[in-house]
Design an enzyme around this catalytic site. Structure first.
Site, mmCIF file in Angstrom:
data_model
loop_
_atom_site.group_PDB
_atom_site.id
_atom_site.type_symbol
_atom_site.label_atom_id
_atom_site.label_comp_id
_atom_site.label_asym_id
_atom_site.label_seq_id
_atom_site.Cartn_x
_atom_site.Cartn_y
_atom_site.Cartn_z
ATOM 1 N N GLY A 1 -13.680 -1.814 -6.827
ATOM 2 C CA GLY A 1 -14.991 -1.230 -6.545
ATOM 3 C C GLY A 1 -15.091 -0.436 -5.267
ATOM 4 O O GLY A 1 -16.170 -0.355 -4.673
ATOM 5 N N GLY A 2 -13.982 0.160 -4.775
ATOM 6 C CA GLY A 2 -14.069 0.938 -3.543
ATOM 7 C C GLY A 2 -14.619 0.070 -2.427
ATOM 8 O O GLY A 2 -14.265 -1.099 -2.295
ATOM 9 N N SER B 1 -7.713 0.989 3.377
ATOM 10 C CA SER B 1 -8.157 0.491 2.073
ATOM 11 C C SER B 1 -9.309 -0.492 2.250
ATOM 12 O O SER B 1 -9.468 -1.102 3.307
ATOM 13 C CB SER B 1 -6.988 -0.236 1.401
ATOM 14 O OG SER B 1 -7.414 -0.886 0.224
ATOM 15 N N SER B 2 -10.076 -0.662 1.181
ATOM 16 C CA SER B 2 -11.109 -1.715 1.162
ATOM 17 C C SER B 2 -10.672 -2.929 0.354
ATOM 18 O O SER B 2 -11.419 -3.916 0.266
ATOM 19 C CB SER B 2 -12.398 -1.180 0.536
ATOM 20 O OG SER B 2 -12.926 -0.159 1.327
ATOM 21 N N THR C 1 -4.110 -0.783 -7.145
ATOM 22 C CA THR C 1 -4.922 0.355 -7.581
ATOM 23 C C THR C 1 -4.116 1.628 -7.710
ATOM 24 O O THR C 1 -3.043 1.763 -7.112
ATOM 25 C CB THR C 1 -6.065 0.594 -6.557
ATOM 26 O OG1 THR C 1 -6.972 1.565 -7.073
ATOM 27 C CG2 THR C 1 -5.536 1.088 -5.218
ATOM 28 N N ARG D 1 0.841 -1.190 0.000
ATOM 29 C CA ARG D 1 0.000 0.000 0.000
ATOM 30 C C ARG D 1 0.886 1.253 0.000
ATOM 31 O O ARG D 1 1.955 1.262 0.647
ATOM 32 C CB ARG D 1 -0.855 -0.037 1.262
ATOM 33 C CG ARG D 1 -1.826 1.116 1.433
ATOM 34 C CD ARG D 1 -2.967 1.036 0.474
ATOM 35 N NE ARG D 1 -4.098 1.860 0.904
ATOM 36 C CZ ARG D 1 -5.090 2.197 0.086
ATOM 37 N NH1 ARG D 1 -5.097 1.806 -1.181
ATOM 38 N NH2 ARG D 1 -6.099 2.906 0.545
ATOM 39 N N ASP E 1 -7.686 8.452 0.337
ATOM 40 C CA ASP E 1 -8.247 7.442 1.243
ATOM 41 C C ASP E 1 -7.967 7.760 2.712
ATOM 42 O O ASP E 1 -8.446 7.058 3.599
ATOM 43 C CB ASP E 1 -7.707 6.042 0.905
ATOM 44 C CG ASP E 1 -8.456 5.410 -0.268
ATOM 45 O OD1 ASP E 1 -9.426 6.021 -0.752
ATOM 46 O OD2 ASP E 1 -8.076 4.309 -0.691
ATOM 47 N N THR F 1 -10.040 0.145 -9.578
ATOM 48 C CA THR F 1 -8.967 -0.681 -9.032
ATOM 49 C C THR F 1 -8.969 -1.914 -9.910
ATOM 50 O O THR F 1 -9.801 -2.018 -10.808
ATOM 51 C CB THR F 1 -9.310 -1.032 -7.567
ATOM 52 O OG1 THR F 1 -9.274 0.159 -6.801
ATOM 53 C CG2 THR F 1 -8.355 -2.018 -6.941
HETATM 54 O O1 DON Z 1 -7.932 1.136 -1.435
HETATM 55 C C1 DON Z 1 -9.111 1.377 -1.601
HETATM 56 O O2 DON Z 1 -9.999 0.873 -0.951
HETATM 57 C C2 DON Z 1 -9.520 2.311 -2.722
HETATM 58 N N1 DON Z 1 -8.489 3.251 -3.017
HETATM 59 C C3 DON Z 1 -9.803 1.445 -3.869
HETATM 60 C C4 DON Z 1 -10.347 2.184 -4.981
HETATM 61 C C5 DON Z 1 -11.024 1.192 -5.779
HETATM 62 O O3 DON Z 1 -11.365 0.121 -5.443
HETATM 63 C C6 DON Z 1 -11.356 1.557 -7.013
HETATM 64 N N2 DON Z 1 -11.968 0.351 -7.656
HETATM 65 N N3 DON Z 1 -12.400 -0.011 -8.591
#
Ligand code: DON
Length: 579
Positions: A474-475, A453-454, A400, A107, A424, A382
């Protein structure tokens, strides 16, 4: 080499399971990426079939699953620029053939000069633009260090062989699909237009590329050559580091050569849970994913979901209530555990889940209290990919740039995009408001802290056998997409293609509503959920779960590119590492 497209544009999503099943029955060809592929040996599934093929070729040449994951990751940095990266970061979960497991955390980190109020202007006003889309939004990238660390610890193939395919893809180019040509054209004329190097990298001397044209990225090729020759020093020191630091100085960013020099990826103990006799292996903090998935599974284990019926109102209600509780805890407790105490044992315990169930009413939606804490913005761009080798080593990677195309900033002379992952972190101390900002303590920006992060790369096993390698972009929906893949396989006996294709839902505590993919359920089910007290929103697509399942009976690996993603594909492999 220049790769031609192996299959035409994807059938529209939700072209039902039956059609997918027919595609599988038609039989994939080993050695060529497919929407769904089968192999007795190795398998790679990613959001860009060319990158899957690069990983499968590494397996065929004798590399193991970690080697193939590294090659796939570098190839995605060339062929899937919205999220594939060397300028971002992510997580890798590894399960060895003997059942042991580990993770690599790469990360991004906050630069040394970061502080919790760095996105406030001189009047104390918070700026979304600065927090998410400026040079101050860029975290110290982790991907190259993470791949280097994974390779030193667990790889067997020569490092240069893992980077070379991406060097070739960047220098010789590859044929643009319709989806990718459209995507880079929109970026270059939109968010990328303000940065000369971004326009240069993503257009043909200022004109958009068309589908079918060959896209070459010579600056990126040279950066990858430095990484090929000098491993992570080719990125964190010397020419590449100087180019990054120069762009930061030019645009008012914080990352210095010292920040790059000090970056370190970390090996961490996985989060482990059990669900109805299955073992779940996932990512620990700074991911919130592993903890949240295990919390939700522990809550749901008490209920007979199978007899409720897949995506019935009762099922969706119970799953939403589990998600609500897991996401509340995410907001309250989770952050980089190197900096804050995170009560992982408690949050992932069965006793704690029983306590969370105490107020779960099967006939009534709970209510989320915005006054507890609010939620920050997270982008849905991501990418996730999965690898299994012939020996059964499994690797699950989600990485990501944060937003699609990250910060939008291509490093001049470096040819790669920088992330905007600092978005984030929470916005500013105490700044919590109804529009979705959060100011709680644990996840504030501090020098060298990693932002929460997710991303939830995960692996499922049963009785010592590998069952599936899963995850998604997908966040915050990542957590719930991954959770539902597990429920689909365990409670509804779906095979991996069915589990990936099945319609998805999302609840994240706040905003207090269930989101369902378009056409996921009938209007009757929506009505029944509303009668239980849920707000329901229907529409859109959720995630891109490029997964691999392993048949319990035959051991055959089934790679599935998520039908929601135009260029996703899986590639099986024969040969030494993919036998
Ligand atoms: O780390 C995270 O949770 C976010 N920065 C991720 C962003 C994300 O999943 C975008 N996805 N499609």
């Amino acid at each position: 080499m220049c790769y031609p497209a192996p299959f035409s544009a994807r059938p529209l999503f939700f072209l039902a399971l039956t059609l997918l099943t027919v595609a599988v029955a038609a039989g994939p060809v080993l050695g060529q990426a497919q929407e769904t592929a089968r192999s007795d040996g190795g398998m790679v599934s990613s959001q860009q079939w060319i990158a899957s093929q690069a990983g499968a070729d590494v397996l065929a040449a004798g590399g193991n699953a970690v080697d193939a994951a590294i090659a796939t990751g570098f190839a995605l940095a060339v062929t899937h620029p919205t999220a594939g990266n060397i300028g971002g970061g992510g997580f890798m979960v590894i399960r060895f053939p003997n059942g042991q497991s580990t993770t690599i955390d790469f990360r991004e980190k906050a630069p040394l000069a970061s502080h919790p109020e760095m996105w406030l202007d001189e009047n104390g006003e918070y700026s979304f633009q600065v927090h998410h889309l400026s040079h101050l939004a860029v975290g110290v990238p982790g991907t190259v260090a993470g791949f280097d660390k994974a390779h030193r610890l667990y790889g067997v193939a020569p490092w240069a062989d893992l980077v070379e395919p991406s060097v070739d893809l960047a220098n010789d180019g590859f044929e643009l699909s319709e989806a990718l040509a459209g995507s880079i054209a929109r970026f270059a004329s939109g968010r990328g237009a303000q940065y000369q190097a971004s326009v240069a990298a993503f257009t043909n001397n200022g004109s958009p590329y068309s589908a079918g044209e060959t896209w070459r990225q010579p600056d990126l090729g040279r950066t990858l050559e430095r990484i090929r020759d000098d491993r992570s020093d080719g990125f964190y020191r010397g020419t590449t580091a100087r180019l990054i630091a120069a762009e930061m100085r030019r645009g008012g960013g914080l990352i210095t050569e010292e920040d790059l020099d000090q970056y370190e990826a970390r090996e961490r103990t996985p989060i482990k849970g059990t669900y109805r006799g299955y073992d779940v292996i996932s990512m620990p903090p700074p991911s919130s994913g592993g903890v949240a998935i295990v919390t939700a599974l522990n809550i749901l284990e008490e209920y007979d979901l199978t007899s409720m019926g897949h995506n019935s109102a009762q099922y969706l209600h119970h799953v939403a209530e589990a998600m609500r509780r897991a996401f509340r805890d995410r907001a309250m407790y989770l952050a980089d555990a190197d900096f804050r105490d995170v009560p992982i044992q408690r949050l992932t315990g069965k006793d704690y889940a029983a306590w969370l169930r105490r107020d779960l009413d099967p006939e009534r939606a709970s209510i989320s209290h915005p006054s507890d804490v609010d939620q920050p913005y997270e982008s849905p761009e991501t990418t996730h990919y999965s690898v299994v080798d012939a020996d059964g080593m499994a690797v699950s990677v989600t990485y990501t740039l944060e937003s699609g195309y990250g910060s939008g900033i291509v490093v001049p002379g470096g040819g790669f995009l920088l992330n905007n992952e600092m978005g984030d972190f929470n916005a500013a101390p105490g700044l919590t408001n109804a529009s979705g900002l959060i100011g709680t303590e644990p996840n504030l920006a501090r020098p060298q802290q990693r932002m929460l992060s997710s991303m939830s790369p995960s692996i499922l096993a049963h009785d010592g056998d590998l069952v599936a390698v899963i995850g998604s972009p997908g966040g915050r929906t990542i957590i719930n997409t991954t959770l539902q893949l597990i429920l689909n396989m365990v409670d509804f006996d779906m095979d991996i293609e069915e589990a990936v294709a099945a319609p998805r839902m999302h609840h994240q505590w706040l905003p207090d509503r269930i989101r369902l993919e378009a056409d996921a359920v009938s209007p009757d089910v929506v009505l029944a959920l509303e009668q239980l007290g849920h707000a329901v929103q229907v529409g859109g697509r959720q995630g891109s779960a490029n997964a691999i399942g392993v048949s319990a009976r035959t051991g055959v690996r089934i790679g599935v590119g998520d039908p929601r993603s135009a260029d996703a594909g899986a590639a099986g492999s024969s040969g030494p590492g993919g036998r």
